[in-house]
Write an enzyme that holds these catalytic residues in place. Structure first.
Site, mmCIF file in Angstrom:
data_model
loop_
_atom_site.group_PDB
_atom_site.id
_atom_site.type_symbol
_atom_site.label_atom_id
_atom_site.label_comp_id
_atom_site.label_asym_id
_atom_site.label_seq_id
_atom_site.Cartn_x
_atom_site.Cartn_y
_atom_site.Cartn_z
ATOM 1 N N SER A 181 -5.437 -0.877 -5.229
ATOM 2 C CA SER A 181 -6.615 -0.963 -4.363
ATOM 3 C C SER A 181 -7.770 -0.071 -4.804
ATOM 4 O O SER A 181 -8.923 -0.388 -4.522
ATOM 5 C CB SER A 181 -6.228 -0.637 -2.925
ATOM 6 O OG SER A 181 -5.556 0.588 -2.848
ATOM 7 N N HIS A 209 -5.049 -7.421 -2.476
ATOM 8 C CA HIS A 209 -6.324 -7.619 -3.182
ATOM 9 C C HIS A 209 -6.286 -8.774 -4.185
ATOM 10 O O HIS A 209 -7.286 -9.017 -4.871
ATOM 11 C CB HIS A 209 -6.739 -6.321 -3.884
ATOM 12 C CG HIS A 209 -6.922 -5.198 -2.909
ATOM 13 N ND1 HIS A 209 -8.074 -5.021 -2.187
ATOM 14 C CD2 HIS A 209 -6.071 -4.229 -2.501
ATOM 15 C CE1 HIS A 209 -7.931 -3.981 -1.376
ATOM 16 N NE2 HIS A 209 -6.714 -3.481 -1.550
ATOM 17 N N LYS A 241 -9.034 -9.617 3.902
ATOM 18 C CA LYS A 241 -9.845 -9.304 2.726
ATOM 19 C C LYS A 241 -10.409 -10.632 2.202
ATOM 20 O O LYS A 241 -11.358 -11.148 2.790
ATOM 21 C CB LYS A 241 -9.017 -8.514 1.722
ATOM 22 C CG LYS A 241 -8.476 -7.196 2.342
ATOM 23 C CD LYS A 241 -7.782 -6.326 1.357
ATOM 24 C CE LYS A 241 -6.940 -5.229 1.999
ATOM 25 N NZ LYS A 241 -7.648 -4.324 2.904
HETATM 26 C C1 LIG Z 1 -2.981 -2.571 -1.149
HETATM 27 C C2 LIG Z 1 -3.169 -2.621 0.333
HETATM 28 N N1 LIG Z 1 -2.119 -2.900 1.106
HETATM 29 C C3 LIG Z 1 -2.226 -2.950 2.443
HETATM 30 C C4 LIG Z 1 -3.425 -2.710 3.072
HETATM 31 C C5 LIG Z 1 -3.486 -2.748 4.554
HETATM 32 O O1 LIG Z 1 -3.927 -3.992 4.999
HETATM 33 P P1 LIG Z 1 -4.683 -4.140 6.374
HETATM 34 O O2 LIG Z 1 -6.077 -3.677 6.152
HETATM 35 O O3 LIG Z 1 -4.567 -5.576 6.733
HETATM 36 O O4 LIG Z 1 -3.962 -3.243 7.351
HETATM 37 C C6 LIG Z 1 -4.562 -2.417 2.299
HETATM 38 C C7 LIG Z 1 -5.906 -2.165 2.833
HETATM 39 O O5 LIG Z 1 -6.318 -2.154 3.883
HETATM 40 C C8 LIG Z 1 -4.430 -2.367 0.893
HETATM 41 O O6 LIG Z 1 -5.475 -2.064 0.121
#
Ligand SMILES: Cc1ncc(COP(=O)(O)O)c(C=O)c1O
Length: 387
Positions: A181, A209, A241
């Protein structure tokens, strides 16, 4: 000040002294490349709306229709009485789309990650093997489990192999982001899968992502790397996203998903998402699958940015995804560049420790199919001006 507040106040001061205080920016308009931020018009490179779907009229209409037809809330957890037809349809559609046997939906990706790993690896006889740069939610998930934890250096498959070979754990779970990320690079998914096969481990992949952006029809990073759905793989992806709405899903084999449905605390003990969200995501999936032009345009913008930044004194980290991090190193350098861009009407997030390792502060340039080539050219010009 209440006496119990004083340690917190001291810690807040420490954060401020280290230049690590974070602040939220209030958007006065919907998510898009052009936004009003606290009354100021900005060109934003700061969202994860990679396909520009967050304000797509058909998805907005589906959300409104979903609320009219199914109400505002689900009213209960999935197992108690909150599992409505749109949830069931979305699960089925996501399974078809990803090619896995079955899916479960979650309110957020954070929650989905907390639900999976600790349910697979529970006791001291089990072990979790995690990339050092995994997302915070995967790190927190490992902490929730009582399994032994092994963190291997980022992308280092030889180190992972050594750890797996030395482990006598009953259940082994390898956990990795697919697209990291804060770095934008892709995990060596084919090698991770081979190691999982060789050492009879689960492979949990977080494609927050990559889903919608990577692979044929936007099926995600596993499809991009030619890894077919397999019973030892659990795929988590977020729907807030590239899909532009919210929530997340976990896809896997019939048995793995049934087990999560029965045992995953993050699934069992929480209210199901509003059904209108599922209706909106269903529309988003249609667009993701059909609209190849959005992904092609995003790829063109990525190439344009990388070519335009080649002569800058700062290095773009190697990344073929919408996340293009410009490495500055020290926190104050990242902040100064962010502020310089801000003064020029450009909004790019500066990312500092603890989100990234100390000494690797960066600007996280996030591209979207909703950007134009002129938008990216404006960002490149501004960076060149400040070099
Ligand atoms: C790699 C990754 N996994 C999980 C999440 C969490 O997802 P959510 O925003 O839907 O809680 C994020 C970012 O928010 C992320 O960048």
């Amino acid at each position: 000040m209440c006496s119990c507040e004083s340690p917190l106040s001291a810690r807040l001061r420490q954060l401020a002294d280290a230049g690590l205080t974070r602040r939220r920016r209030r958007l006065d308009s919907p998510t898009a490349p052009r936004v009003l931020v606290e009354g100021q018009e900005m060109l934003a490179f700061a969202s994860n709306d990679y396909l520009g779907l967050a304000n797509h009229p058909d998805i907005v209409a589906a959300l409104a229709r979903g609320a009219r037809e199914w109400g505002a809330g689900s009213g209960a957890s999935h197992l108690v009485g909150g599992h409505l037809q749109p949830h069931a349809t979305l699960e089925k559609r996501l399974a078809e789309f990803t090619g896995f046997a079955r899916c479960l939906t979650f309110s957020t990706g954070y929650l989905a990650n907390l639900a999976v790993t600790p349910t697979l690896a529970t006791g001291r006889d089990d072990a979790i093997f995690a990339d050092r740069l995994n997302h915070a939610s995967l790190i927190d998930a490992a902490q929730l489990s009582r399994a032994r934890q092994h963190r291997y250096p980022h992308g280092d498959m030889a180190a992972l192999e050594r750890l797996l070979a030395a482990s006598a754990a009953k259940t082994k779970v390898i956990v990795s982001d697919a697209v990291f990320s804060m770095d934008g690079d892709l995990a060596p998914l084919a090698q991770l899968f081979q190691l999982a096969e060789r050492f009879d481990a689960w492979l949990v992949i977080d494609d927050a992502h990559g889903f919608g952006v990577m692979g044929p029809k936007g099926r995600g990073s596993l499809a991009h790397c030619g890894i077919p759905p397999h019973p030892r793989v659990l795929l988590m992806a977020t729907l807030g996203k590239a899909a532009g709405v919210g929530g997340a899903f976990v896809a896997g084999s019939e048995i793995a998903i049934e087990y999560l449905l029965q045992k995953a605390r993050g699934y069992v003990f929480t209210t199901a998402q509003p059904p209108a969200i599922a209706v909106a995501v269903l529309k988003s999936l249609e667009i993701i699958a059909a609209d190849e032009a959005r992904r092609a345009h995003l790829q063109a913008l990525i190439q344009q940015l990388r070519a335009g930044c080649a002569a800058l004194p700062w290095r773009l980290l190697p990344s073929e995804t919408a996340i293009q991090p410009l490495l500055l190193g020290e926190n104050d350098k990242a902040i100064a560049l962010m502020q310089g861009l801000w003064r020029r009407g450009l909004w790019v997030a500066a990312i500092r420790p603890p989100t990234v390792p100390p000494g690797t502060a960066r600007l996280r340039i996030s591209l979207s199919a909703a950007h134009s080539a002129a938008d990216v050219a404006r960002l490149i010009d501004a960076l060149r001006e400040m070099a």
